[in-house]
Every structure is written in C-alpha cells, then in structure tokens.
Design a protein around this motif. Sequence first.
Motif, PDB file in Angstrom:
ATOM      1  N   ASP A  50       0.853  -1.185   0.000  1.00 58.47           N
ATOM      2  CA  ASP A  50       0.000   0.000   0.000  1.00 58.47           C
ATOM      3  C   ASP A  50       0.891   1.239   0.000  1.00 58.47           C
ATOM      4  O   ASP A  50       1.700   1.416   0.907  1.00 58.47           O
ATOM      5  CB  ASP A  50      -0.899  -0.004   1.236  1.00 58.47           C
ATOM      6  N   PRO A  51       0.799   2.098  -0.989  1.00 59.95           N
ATOM      7  CA  PRO A  51       1.665   3.288  -1.044  1.00 59.95           C
ATOM      8  C   PRO A  51       1.603   4.140   0.217  1.00 59.95           C
ATOM      9  O   PRO A  51       2.564   4.838   0.545  1.00 59.95           O
ATOM     10  CB  PRO A  51       1.130   4.056  -2.260  1.00 59.95           C
ATOM     11  N   PHE A  52       0.468   4.098   0.922  1.00 56.41           N
ATOM     12  CA  PHE A  52       0.329   4.902   2.133  1.00 56.41           C
ATOM     13  C   PHE A  52       0.361   4.017   3.394  1.00 56.41           C
ATOM     14  O   PHE A  52      -0.013   4.444   4.474  1.00 56.41           O
ATOM     15  CB  PHE A  52      -0.978   5.698   2.090  1.00 56.41           C
TER      16      PHE A  52
ATOM     17  N   PRO B  69       3.820  -3.236  11.743  1.00 55.90           N
ATOM     18  CA  PRO B  69       2.903  -2.519  12.646  1.00 55.90           C
ATOM     19  C   PRO B  69       3.597  -1.581  13.626  1.00 55.90           C
ATOM     20  O   PRO B  69       2.970  -0.644  14.139  1.00 55.90           O
ATOM     21  CB  PRO B  69       2.200  -3.657  13.398  1.00 55.90           C
ATOM     22  N   CYS B  70       4.877  -1.812  13.875  1.00 50.60           N
ATOM     23  CA  CYS B  70       5.588  -0.967  14.849  1.00 50.60           C
ATOM     24  C   CYS B  70       6.020   0.372  14.262  1.00 50.60           C
ATOM     25  O   CYS B  70       6.609   1.207  14.966  1.00 50.60           O
ATOM     26  CB  CYS B  70       6.795  -1.707  15.414  1.00 50.60           C
ATOM     27  N   TYR B  71       5.760   0.618  12.972  1.00 52.06           N
ATOM     28  CA  TYR B  71       6.112   1.889  12.345  1.00 52.06           C
ATOM     29  C   TYR B  71       4.849   2.660  11.958  1.00 52.06           C
ATOM     30  O   TYR B  71       3.825   2.067  11.618  1.00 52.06           O
ATOM     31  CB  TYR B  71       6.974   1.652  11.096  1.00 52.06           C
ATOM     32  N   ASP B  72       4.939   3.977  11.991  1.00 55.70           N
ATOM     33  CA  ASP B  72       3.818   4.830  11.588  1.00 55.70           C
ATOM     34  C   ASP B  72       3.704   4.844  10.060  1.00 55.70           C
ATOM     35  O   ASP B  72       4.661   4.580   9.338  1.00 55.70           O
ATOM     36  CB  ASP B  72       4.025   6.261  12.083  1.00 55.70           C
ATOM     37  N   ASN B  73       2.516   5.204   9.591  1.00 51.11           N
ATOM     38  CA  ASN B  73       2.302   5.322   8.150  1.00 51.11           C
ATOM     39  C   ASN B  73       3.214   6.371   7.531  1.00 51.11           C
ATOM     40  O   ASN B  73       3.600   6.280   6.362  1.00 51.11           O
ATOM     41  CB  ASN B  73       0.846   5.675   7.854  1.00 51.11           C
ATOM     42  N   SER B  74       3.532   7.379   8.301  1.00 46.11           N
ATOM     43  CA  SER B  74       4.338   8.490   7.792  1.00 46.11           C
ATOM     44  C   SER B  74       5.840   8.262   7.970  1.00 46.11           C
ATOM     45  O   SER B  74       6.638   9.138   7.639  1.00 46.11           O
ATOM     46  CB  SER B  74       3.935   9.783   8.505  1.00 46.11           C
TER      47      SER B  74
ATOM     48  N   HIS C 149      12.396   0.723   6.389  1.00 44.79           N
ATOM     49  CA  HIS C 149      12.420   0.072   5.075  1.00 44.79           C
ATOM     50  C   HIS C 149      13.524  -0.972   4.985  1.00 44.79           C
ATOM     51  O   HIS C 149      14.028  -1.243   3.894  1.00 44.79           O
ATOM     52  CB  HIS C 149      12.568   1.115   3.967  1.00 44.79           C
ATOM     53  N   GLY C 150      13.895  -1.541   6.125  1.00 50.03           N
ATOM     54  CA  GLY C 150      14.761  -2.713   6.090  1.00 50.03           C
ATOM     55  C   GLY C 150      16.219  -2.507   6.416  1.00 50.03           C
ATOM     56  O   GLY C 150      17.007  -3.447   6.233  1.00 50.03           O
ATOM     57  N   PHE C 151      16.613  -1.330   6.907  1.00 49.79           N
ATOM     58  CA  PHE C 151      18.017  -1.134   7.246  1.00 49.79           C
ATOM     59  C   PHE C 151      18.266  -1.612   8.679  1.00 49.79           C
ATOM     60  O   PHE C 151      17.648  -1.126   9.619  1.00 49.79           O
ATOM     61  CB  PHE C 151      18.423   0.335   7.122  1.00 49.79           C
ATOM     62  N   VAL C 152      19.190  -2.581   8.832  1.00 51.39           N
ATOM     63  CA  VAL C 152      19.523  -3.148  10.149  1.00 51.39           C
ATOM     64  C   VAL C 152      20.789  -2.472  10.645  1.00 51.39           C
ATOM     65  O   VAL C 152      21.878  -2.687  10.103  1.00 51.39           O
ATOM     66  CB  VAL C 152      19.720  -4.675  10.062  1.00 51.39           C
ATOM     67  N   THR C 153      20.658  -1.647  11.668  1.00 50.59           N
ATOM     68  CA  THR C 153      21.788  -0.835  12.138  1.00 50.59           C
ATOM     69  C   THR C 153      22.730  -1.591  13.057  1.00 50.59           C
ATOM     70  O   THR C 153      23.882  -1.209  13.216  1.00 50.59           O
ATOM     71  CB  THR C 153      21.274   0.407  12.878  1.00 50.59           C
ATOM     72  N   ASN C 154      22.243  -2.650  13.689  1.00 50.90           N
ATOM     73  CA  ASN C 154      23.056  -3.372  14.672  1.00 50.90           C
ATOM     74  C   ASN C 154      23.815  -4.534  14.044  1.00 50.90           C
ATOM     75  O   ASN C 154      23.381  -5.098  13.048  1.00 50.90           O
ATOM     76  CB  ASN C 154      22.155  -3.924  15.790  1.00 50.90           C
TER      77      ASN C 154
END
Length: 335
Positions: free
Chosen positions: A273-275, A280-285, A292-297
């Motif tokens: 969905d573009p919007f 679920p742990c991230y806001d729509n905005s 978007h999939g970047f693993v910092t650790n």
Amino acid sequence: AVRPIFGFIQDVVIGTWLLTRSDAIFDSDEAMQFISQFKVDAWIKFSDIVPAILFPKRFYTGKQLFSMLLPDSMVLPQRASSSAKNVLGQSGGKFCDSNWLNDNIVYVKNGNLVCGRLHKSVLGGSSGGFVDIVARDFPESIVDFVSNVQRLANAIIQIEGFTCSLKDTYIGEEVHNTISTIIDKSLTKSNNSLYDEDSKISILGAAIDNAAVNAIDRLKKICETAPRNSDFSYNGLLDMVNSGSKGSNINLSQISGCVGMQMVGGQRIFSLDPFGRTLPCYDNSDHSAEAHGFVTNPYYSGIEPAEFFFHLMGGREGLVDTVGLFYLISHNLIF
C-alpha cells in the motif's frame, strides 16, 4: 579455462592453512604422528628431509611435511594470495619483497613448498592449483595426493585443534561507537526527502562499507598487536575467512560492524500500500531507512525484533532462489 570439477574445502583448507603458517614447527615425535596418517609409502620421503632446526632439538616446518606429498619434479609458478598487498613504490607489485616475507606468495619448486600459506585459491578446484597441476602432470599420483592431503589436514586439526568463539568477533567499545556514529550520520542524511531512491541506497551503502572497513581492520589489529599466546593473539574467524575455508569479509562486517540493508526483489522493503507501513511498529508516515529494512546493529550486540523480521524477509528470498536453482540443475541432469 578448463579446471578440475573438485577441490579441497572447509576442514582440509583450514588444516593446511594452519600447517603452512610461518611459525608452524614440529619436533620429530609430532612430525611422525602426522606422517603416520599417510596412505601407502608417502612417509618414506621423511628420511630425506633435512630438519629446519637441528639444535638443541630437531624441528620440521609444516611446509616440509606438506612437501612430502608433492611429486619430486612438481613446479607451481609463483601465485599471489588474496591477502597479498599491491605495495606502491616497490618493484614487483604484488610480488614485492614484503609479500614474499609475509608468506603471501605460494611457490613450489622441485616438489618443495618454498614459500606461502596454502589457501583455497590454490587448494580448491581452480585452474593452475595443486589439484589441477598434479592431475595433469602426474596422473599416477593424484589419487594418493588427494587422500594424503585430507589425512594430513585432519591430523593437524585433531592434534592442534581449531575453534572459533565469541571473542573472535570483539572489536571494542571505541570502534563500535565510531561505527554507530557513521551509521547515524548516514541515516540522517538518507532520511532527507530531497534524495531519490538510488541516492539513498548509495548513501546507506557507503555507510555499510565504512562500517565494514572499521570492523575488519580492528579485528586484524587486535590479533596482530596481542601478546603471543594470549587470548586475542589467535582469531579463528579471521583464519576461516583468510584461508577461504568459510565465510567472507561481508560476514565479518555483519557480525562485528553492521548487518546493513535488507533487500527483497532487488530493492528496499516497501509496503504494498503506497500509504501503508512495512511493519505494525512503524507509523504510516515513517519513511526512515530503518522502516524500510536497514539493520543498524551487528550480530555481536544483537538485532531488534523489527530488524530480525526484515532480515528473515531477505533470507527467505535467498533460500527460495537456492532451492529453485537446485531444482533446475537436478531437472536438467535427469531429463
């Protein structure tokens, strides 16, 4: 080029890597223990070997023991290993004096391993490697050679031992903070809406590369500067990667530096969905790199639940590709 369809891997590669290091010396009792593993009469050449050290006790190098398995007239032209540095300002490039002294060049003359630590590039199924040359020039010796190299490598591991532990991934708090700073700056920059998708991937890719360089350099420095026979003077993880037995610098980076960007279908992870949102742990905005999939650790410090889920998505794609390739090859071979 035509090359063998098989070569030495994993345990055999790491065993010969340990055997042919520059400081690998063995007394007569240890040497006899190793060569007693040989098949047929390969041990007969032992009586013709002049010990590398005669006093106060006879010692033989690992290279001398390996040379017993080589045909007498075998020649392997000088080959630079992957660890050989192309030192600028010195004649010879990769074949400069420092690489000869550091055992980064493999050279065999008249059946004697003169120089070099053996690694997968000369032990594997590569053109111009040991298996290739022995099979072509000495076909009557290839079966015994392959068998005896495996026996010798297994004996080294059995007697001397080989292990890889958590301490081999330790880079220290200072370097970990440096990598965290690099990642944070790149995340802030990539979250700028002025950049297009390709630019964001480029920015994050540069951060991953910097993290990898810092982590790998630190692992090597810890190993090189540690007192001899101390806990950090030996690093099994680096030995596996440097020998070609298993793993790569990418694995080192993910374990100690930063796991990095997870890709699905050749792009970052986006919601259908573009919007919508990716999890679920991230806001729509939320359009941050982490969403978007970047693993910092790194694996060393542990990854967050959301990062773990993204990592599973990337891993699933690789697994499906592997299974599909295996099915395709099997189908073509059968039908």
